[in-house]
Scaffold this motif. Sequence first.
Motif, PDB file in Angstrom:
ATOM      1  N   SER A  41       0.972  -1.013  -0.075  1.00  0.00           N
ATOM      2  CA  SER A  41      -0.450  -0.107   0.025  1.00  0.00           C
ATOM      3  C   SER A  41       0.514   1.494  -0.008  1.00  0.00           C
ATOM      4  N   SER A  42       2.159   0.949   0.257  1.00  0.00           N
ATOM      5  CA  SER A  42       3.327   2.205   1.260  1.00  0.00           C
ATOM      6  C   SER A  42       4.033   2.938  -0.188  1.00  0.00           C
TER       7      SER A  42
ATOM      8  N   GLY B  60      -5.475  -2.772   4.186  1.00  0.00           N
ATOM      9  CA  GLY B  60      -5.786  -4.216   5.029  1.00  0.00           C
ATOM     10  C   GLY B  60      -7.207  -3.930   5.511  1.00  0.00           C
ATOM     11  N   SER B  61      -8.119  -4.952   6.273  1.00  0.00           N
ATOM     12  CA  SER B  61      -8.709  -5.951   6.669  1.00  0.00           C
ATOM     13  C   SER B  61      -9.308  -5.500   8.270  1.00  0.00           C
ATOM     14  N   ASN B  62      -8.589  -5.023   8.845  1.00  0.00           N
ATOM     15  CA  ASN B  62      -8.474  -4.749  10.238  1.00  0.00           C
ATOM     16  C   ASN B  62      -8.583  -5.737  10.941  1.00  0.00           C
ATOM     17  N   LYS B  63      -9.002  -6.729  10.365  1.00  0.00           N
ATOM     18  CA  LYS B  63      -9.086  -8.314  10.983  1.00  0.00           C
ATOM     19  C   LYS B  63      -7.395  -8.982  11.344  1.00  0.00           C
ATOM     20  N   PHE B  64      -7.746  -9.920  12.257  1.00  0.00           N
ATOM     21  CA  PHE B  64      -6.089 -10.372  13.539  1.00  0.00           C
ATOM     22  C   PHE B  64      -5.991 -11.751  12.061  1.00  0.00           C
TER      23      PHE B  64
ATOM     24  N   CYS C 127      -2.949  -4.595   8.710  1.00  0.00           N
ATOM     25  CA  CYS C 127      -3.212  -2.791   8.492  1.00  0.00           C
ATOM     26  C   CYS C 127      -0.913  -2.436   8.430  1.00  0.00           C
ATOM     27  N   GLU C 128      -1.214  -1.236   8.025  1.00  0.00           N
ATOM     28  CA  GLU C 128       0.195  -1.203   8.210  1.00  0.00           C
ATOM     29  C   GLU C 128      -0.023   0.145   8.961  1.00  0.00           C
ATOM     30  N   GLY C 129       1.118  -0.166   9.603  1.00  0.00           N
ATOM     31  CA  GLY C 129       1.753   0.966  10.594  1.00  0.00           C
ATOM     32  C   GLY C 129       1.795   0.313  12.109  1.00  0.00           C
ATOM     33  N   ALA C 130       1.572   1.635  13.277  1.00  0.00           N
ATOM     34  CA  ALA C 130       2.666   0.266  14.328  1.00  0.00           C
ATOM     35  C   ALA C 130       1.559  -0.726  14.483  1.00  0.00           C
ATOM     36  N   ALA C 131       2.117  -1.448  15.858  1.00  0.00           N
ATOM     37  CA  ALA C 131       1.669  -2.606  16.278  1.00  0.00           C
ATOM     38  C   ALA C 131       0.565  -1.857  16.750  1.00  0.00           C
ATOM     39  N   PRO C 132      -0.906  -2.345  16.970  1.00  0.00           N
ATOM     40  CA  PRO C 132      -1.104  -3.510  16.846  1.00  0.00           C
ATOM     41  C   PRO C 132      -1.473  -4.418  15.471  1.00  0.00           C
ATOM     42  N   CYS C 133      -0.777  -3.396  13.992  1.00  0.00           N
ATOM     43  CA  CYS C 133      -0.695  -3.989  12.733  1.00  0.00           C
ATOM     44  C   CYS C 133       0.438  -4.663  12.569  1.00  0.00           C
TER      45      CYS C 133
END
Length: 79
Positions: free
Chosen positions: A8-9, A23-27, A40-46
Amino acid sequence: GIFWLGESSCLMASGNAELAVTGSNKFYVDWVIEKCVQDCEGAAPCGGLAKSWDFLYNSVSECCSKLTWVTSHDCNSTT
């Protein structure tokens, strides 16, 4: 590809924002670190965008139930 950027980035940096994947924001289980991370993209929990072979769970607790040898506290990428 540019290995240090997520898909994505990379698309956003290339001026292809309309193609950027979110992302779906699921785990899903990150088997390398034995934790559940968020799609998802980014800091934890991603944990970055899930791959096509990653099974997605609606909650971190549902995901952590697949890592029976890891405590729920240690499994959660936010802790």
